[in-house]
Write an enzyme that holds these catalytic residues in place. Structure first.
Site, PDB file in Angstrom:
ATOM      1  N   ASN A   1      48.021 -51.368   9.273  1.00 53.58           N
ATOM      2  CA  ASN A   1      47.099 -52.582   8.256  1.00 53.58           C
ATOM      3  C   ASN A   1      45.873 -51.948   8.157  1.00 53.58           C
ATOM      4  OD1 ASN A   1      46.505 -53.401  10.626  1.00 53.58           O
ATOM      5  ND2 ASN A   1      46.811 -55.325  10.169  1.00 53.58           N
TER       6      ASN A   1
ATOM      7  N   ASP B   1      40.392 -52.757  23.408  1.00 54.92           N
ATOM      8  CA  ASP B   1      40.604 -53.912  23.611  1.00 54.92           C
ATOM      9  C   ASP B   1      41.798 -54.905  24.337  1.00 54.92           C
ATOM     10  OD1 ASP B   1      42.513 -52.202  22.297  1.00 54.92           O
ATOM     11  OD2 ASP B   1      42.456 -52.868  20.378  1.00 54.92           O
TER      12      ASP B   1
ATOM     13  N   GLU C   1      41.820 -56.961  13.233  1.00 54.96           N
ATOM     14  CA  GLU C   1      42.702 -57.304  11.736  1.00 54.96           C
ATOM     15  C   GLU C   1      42.401 -57.396  10.562  1.00 54.96           C
ATOM     16  OE1 GLU C   1      45.501 -56.610  12.749  1.00 54.96           O
ATOM     17  OE2 GLU C   1      46.493 -58.083  14.117  1.00 54.96           O
TER      18      GLU C   1
ATOM     19  N   HIS D   1      43.690 -51.753  10.534  1.00 63.86           N
ATOM     20  CA  HIS D   1      43.001 -52.609  11.555  1.00 63.86           C
ATOM     21  C   HIS D   1      42.308 -51.524  12.867  1.00 63.86           C
ATOM     22  CE1 HIS D   1      46.350 -52.800  14.525  1.00 63.86           C
ATOM     23  NE2 HIS D   1      46.294 -51.768  14.770  1.00 63.86           N
TER      24      HIS D   1
END
Ligand code: F6R
Length: 264
Positions: free
Chosen positions: A137, A67, A144, A139
């Site tokens: 979270n 990313d 997400e 990810h």
């Protein structure tokens, strides 16, 4: 799925580096999927040390990063281009044209750019070994919560939690990018082997949900349960909320006896 529980961050990094170095030696033309963030720093340091000792040659490998923040040029100190150059590529001998990191400076026609990134992964023969961290979270990459488990490389809006976790790297919250280009969960699942590294109590809940929870788009890493060759390398703190730690240790002992190649 293999769950390797190590004492601390140093041991996690060393184990990740041992497996990755072994994979490079076994296949000098390996295609690697690489991650940024604090988690793989120790792994990169260990790989650089192997290289400095004359023990590891990166000249044949190709790499694809997961990313990049949208809007950051490679020269920006918080860009993942900069991170990779500083923490890995400037210390080893990966040829410049073998390195692929999504371009954060694109403006418009994002879908076409992302489809091209996917095509270049395919043209390289697909990713043989993907390194992952995990967000609090759940990810992986910047997929997400609620990302499609079939998602491909695309433009993704960052969650509030991710922005909170990373904004201290930027001079002000306003400068923290709100979007990123990220490989999708479907892209990650196509890699032949996955190593996910995690360290620290702040990751314990996400790790437990990823390994023992239901497969759900609310926890992107839970999609790894559908992958045939995933190894979680985590420290005691990150393993804190797992309910089946003894079983994972037993599986590991049996793997070492019967199928040690899965750990090499
Ligand atoms: C980084 C990435 C992210 C990180 C995750 C954990 O390329 O894709 O998924 O792996 O946010 O970050 P750290 O390691 O900083 O806790």
């Amino acid at each position: 799925m293999l769950v390797v529980i190590k004492r601390d961050y140093e041991e996690v990094s060393r184990e990740g580096a041992r497996i990755l170095a072994g994979a490079i030696r076994a296949n000098p033309k390996i295609v690697l999927g690489l991650a940024t963030g604090s988690t793989p720093l120790g792994l990169y340091r260990a790989l650089i040390a192997f290289h400095d000792d004359g023990d590891l040659d990166f000249s044949g490998i190709k790499s694809f990063n997961l990313d990049e923040y949208l809007g950051l040029p490679p020269s920006h100190p918080q860009s993942f281009h900069h991170f990779m150059a500083q923490n890995f590529f400037s210390h080893v001998n990966v040829p410049r044209d073998h390195i692929h990191i999504p371009d954060g400076t694109i403006t418009g026609d994002y879908d076409e750019y992302c489809a091209r990134y996917e095509r270049s992964i395919k043209a390289a023969g697909g990713i043989d070994l993907q390194i992952l961290g995990i967000g609090r979270n759940g990810h992986i990459g910047f997929n997400e919560p609620t990302s499609s488990l079939a998602s491909r490389t695309r433009l993704k809006a960052l969650s509030r939690e991710t922005i909170e976790d990373n904004r201290h790297f930027f001079a002000s919250t306003g400068q923290m990018p709100k979007c990123a280009i990220t490989m999708g969960i479907g892209t990650i699942l196509e890699s032949r082997r996955v190593l996910l590294l995690a360290s620290g109590r702040s990751k314990a809940a996400a790790v437990a949900k990823a390994i023992e929870g239901p497969i759900t788009s609310s926890v992107s890493a839970s999609a790894l349960q559908m992958h045939p060759d995933v190894t979680f390398i985590i420290d005691e703190e990150a393993a804190y909320s797992l309910t089946q730690r003894d079983y994972y240790r037993h599986v590991l002992e049996m793997t070492q006896i019967f199928t040690p190649e899965r750990l090499s």
